[in-house]
Design an enzyme around this catalytic site. Structure first.
Site, PDB file in Angstrom:
ATOM      1  N   ALA A   1      -8.449  33.906  28.406  1.00 64.84           N
ATOM      2  CA  ALA A   1      -9.176  33.431  27.234  1.00 64.84           C
ATOM      3  C   ALA A   1     -10.664  33.751  27.378  1.00 64.84           C
ATOM      4  CB  ALA A   1      -8.985  31.933  27.101  1.00 64.84           C
TER       5      ALA A   1
ATOM      6  N   GLY B   1      -3.778  34.108  28.959  1.00 63.98           N
ATOM      7  CA  GLY B   1      -3.387  34.720  27.691  1.00 63.98           C
ATOM      8  C   GLY B   1      -3.067  36.199  27.856  1.00 63.98           C
TER       9      GLY B   1
ATOM     10  N   GLU C   1       0.411  36.287  28.922  1.00 65.72           N
ATOM     11  CA  GLU C   1       1.240  35.857  27.783  1.00 65.72           C
ATOM     12  C   GLU C   1       1.397  36.999  26.779  1.00 65.72           C
ATOM     13  OE1 GLU C   1      -1.078  32.188  27.114  1.00 65.72           O
ATOM     14  OE2 GLU C   1       0.839  31.145  27.155  1.00 65.72           O
TER      15      GLU C   1
ATOM     16  N   GLU D   1      -3.774  28.581  34.195  1.00 66.73           N
ATOM     17  CA  GLU D   1      -4.292  27.532  33.306  1.00 66.73           C
ATOM     18  C   GLU D   1      -4.442  26.170  33.960  1.00 66.73           C
ATOM     19  OE1 GLU D   1      -2.157  29.850  32.521  1.00 66.73           O
ATOM     20  OE2 GLU D   1      -2.633  30.665  30.533  1.00 66.73           O
TER      21      GLU D   1
END
Ligand code: NAI
Length: 657
Positions: free
Chosen positions: A62, A101, A104, A124
């Site tokens: 992120a 992310g 992901e 995270e």
């Protein structure tokens, strides 16, 4: 500059994320990625898509500027869902890191290839949250559930080779990454419509005893909630339909984003990044760190040498004589061999690291080192002699550092012709593991020496915190202060095991008495004896620790300290309680009972008061630095932010109220 570019070639599209420095998935990148996906979905000429990151990394996660803020549209889960449901296959070409992310995104693609050196992870939990864009739902559809549990609840990235073994990657590129990704994209395109990861069945979790794992994790996480929330999210993924698991994960993620723990963890994250900034100088470069000297091959010298050879420096280790030097070498070799045994270091890398170490007893051998770190006995006379000898053999521009825990860096600097080149580099044990490095700025320490401290920290992957000269610098001074208070509590009716239990319940890795037993009671004893002549006789002084030392109870190394170790484990000892009772009687204070809250309030209060004094005296540059020291070097629970963070928080809450 376009943050996401599309290059159409030979029936394929190459999507490149170009958001330096690490291609984080900020709002504009998400928007552009979604636009790219929509435009490619409508393009009949494109059979498959390869997505990669410009520069060294794929996507590091992120945008840190957006951390803790309410997410803005387009949301990452929606972007990933669009990619996953594209009519043509998307293949992620992973170089460098794919984190958070970024991973992901790769998991929402239909295929994944990576460079051999790539690292993949979902870190995270380190920021107090869980993956919020399908990580806990897609990962166990690609890898066995036990691996998904370990990756997500542990937050540690894994190597590409491991990722390939467990099924997270389809291939590792032997040569050109994009060529390898292109080949996979073409193969997938031949197979017809791509299969979304989310429609795959979740790997079986039959072998997982969720309750047992949860219990174990509760112990390990010491009060941090994110790993447990991640585990629950994975448990949901194992049981519920994918769409349900995805919404549950998102709801959890959003709830955690605004939690107190996430706020504290973000604070520590930024505090660590800011630490040591003042050491760097635009005009003065650090010295060359390819060749470093270390004097003393005991616990710390060997640890520092290990850290250096592992980081690629050549190390000359100098000891008092050849046999002790050989023992120092053996210590380094043993530590490195242990790392190989634990699977954290490859055999080849270990061999190369050992080959970078040379040992001996001749100070002249250090002359070609630009930095020398001394880690000899904690004795002013011995250290002064070492510095005088160094001053005689080292070239004028070399930087000389001491690893002293308590001694006066300025007094050591006096022994050399140029005090500007002296600084303290206070490592923590084990030095090749612990992330904290206190960089001690003496009265006359110059810019080159300070820049060298910062460069060394960067080379070794450590967090440098600047401290001025005082007894114990930042960390040991705060520890000495609250340890004193803990001993006062003993005089007032508490027991060591009770104080240690309160600290552990609070989230400390260990209690203060167990810590002392581990590191040895003698160093602080020597320091108390050295301070005795200047001590204010009217000041309160607890004698319990001195009495333990006088009785030969120096901690684990003598089998007894605050605890008894005859059985291998720490056991409370009636002999210690007898000493405490005698001192309680002598001190004549009113005895009381202490709750865990009382104990922690006293400890935190003392840490905060000493921290405030360090700031006032200019020993520490910022409250955040003090928190970094306590969290990275002294076992303070990271998810609580640190003593100064808590003080600021409670004073602002007081104001709000
Ligand atoms: P240690 O006793 O394990 O090692 C000291 C080594 O220095 C010995 O191997 C000794 O032979 C060598 N030595 C002594 N005089 C020498 C000389 N003139 N020339 C070359 N070598 C010489 O001690 P340890 O624990 O490694 O501590 C070293 C320094 O690091 C001390 O200043 C200590 O305060 C500091 N320190 C210790 C920490 C710990 O956890 N043990 C943590 C941080 C700093």
């Amino acid at each position: 500059m376009s943050l996401v570019t599309i290059d159409r070639r030979n029936g394929l599209a190459y999507v490149t994320i170009d958001n330096p420095p690490v291609n984080s998935l900020g709002r504009s990148v998400r928007k552009n990625l979604l636009l790219a996906c929509t435009s490619l979905a409508a393009d009949k000429e494109v059979a498959a898509v390869v997505v990669s990151g410009k520069g060294r990394n794929f996507v590091a996660g992120a945008d840190i500027g957006e951390l803790g803020q309410t997410p803005s549209e387009p949301f990452l889960p929606d972007v990933l869902s669009a990619i996953e449901n594209a009519p043509m296959p998307w293949v992620a070409a992973i170089s460098g890191v794919a984190l958070g992310g970024g991973l992901e995104l790769a998991m929402a693609c239909h295929g994944r290839v990576a460079d051999r050196g790539a690292r993949l992870g979902l870190p995270e939990v380190n920021l107090g949250v869980i993956p919020g864009a399908g990580g806990t739902v897609r990962l166990p559809r690609l890898v066995p559930m036990a691996d998904a549990v370990s990756m997500i609840t542990g937050g540690k990235p894994i190597a590409a080779t491991h990722a390939l073994d467990i099924g997270l990657l389809d291939r590792i590129a032997q040569a050109d990454l994009i060529r390898c990704a292109t080949a996979l994209a073409q193969e997938l395109a031949q197979k017809g419509p791509p299969v979304p990861t989310i429609t795959r069945p979740c790997h079986s979790s039959d072998k997982i005893d969720w309750e047992a794992v949860e219990k174990q994790m509760k112990q390990k996480s010491r009060g941090a909630v994110a790993p447990l929330e991640a585990l629950s999210s994975l448990h949901t993924a194992a049981q519920a339909p994918a769409s349900e698991a995805l919404s549950a994960e998102r709801a959890r993620f959003l709830r955690l984003t605004t939690s107190e723990q996430a706020a504290a963890l973000r604070y520590v994250f930024f505090a660590e990044r800011a630490a040591g900034k003042s050491l760097r100088s635009h005009d003065t470069p650090p010295v060359d760190l390819r060749q470093v000297g270390v004097i003393g091959g005991g616990t710390m010298g060997a640890g520092i040498a290990t850290a250096l050879v592992l980081a690629g420096s050549q190390v000359r280790l100098v000891e008092r004589d050849a046999p002790v030097a050989e023992a120092g070498r053996a210590r380094v070799a043993q530590t490195i061999a242990d790392s190989v045994k634990r699977g954290v270091l490859a055999q080849g890398a270990a061999k190369a690291a050992i080959a970078r170490l040379s040992t001996g007893s001749d100070y002249a051998a250090l002359a070609d080192c630009a930095l020398v770190i001394e880690a000899v006995f904690e004795d002013m006379a011995v250290k002064r002699q070492v510095f005088s000898r160094l001053d005689a053999v080292m070239p004028a521009e070399a930087v000389l550092a001491t690893n002293t825990s308590y001694l006066d860096v300025d007094a050591l600097a006096e022994t050399t012709r140029d005090p500007a080149r002296i600084l303290g580099l206070h490592f923590f044990s084990p030095a090749h593991v612990m992330k904290l490095l206190e960089v001690v700025r003496g009265r006359e320490t110059g810019a080159r020496a300070l820049a060298t401290g910062a460069a060394l920290a960067r080379l070794l992957g450590k967090v440098p915190v600047v401290a001025g000269v005082c007894d114990g610098f930042i960390g040991n001074r705060i520890m000495a202060a609250y340890r004193r208070d803990c001993e006062f509590m003993l005089e007032e009716g508490a027991l060591p095991q009770q104080i240690d239990a309160a600290m552990q319940d609070y989230g400390f890795a260990m209690g203060i008495f167990a810590v002392q037993d581990l590191s040895g009671l003698d160093i602080a004893w020597a320091q108390r004896k050295a301070q005795a002549p200047s001590r204010d006789p009217s000041a309160r002084y607890a004698r319990i620790a001195d009495q333990l030392c006088e009785a030969g109870r120096l901690g684990r190394k003598t089998g007894q300290g605050w605890y008894d170790y005859a059985s291998g484990a720490a056991k409370s000892d009636p002999a210690v309680e007898a000493i405490i009772q005698a001192e309680q009687a002598r001190a004549g204070r009113k005895l009381r009972s202490f709750s865990a809250e009382d104990i922690m309030a006293r400890i935190l209060g003392r840490m905060q008061a000493e921290g405030a004094a360090l700031l006032q005296e200019g020993i520490s540059e910022s409250a955040a630095d003090i928190d970094v020291v306590m969290v990275t070097g002294y076992g303070f629970p990271r998810h609580k932010g640190g003593p100064m963070y808590l003080a600021a928080k409670s004073s602002s809450e007081g104001k709000d109220a």
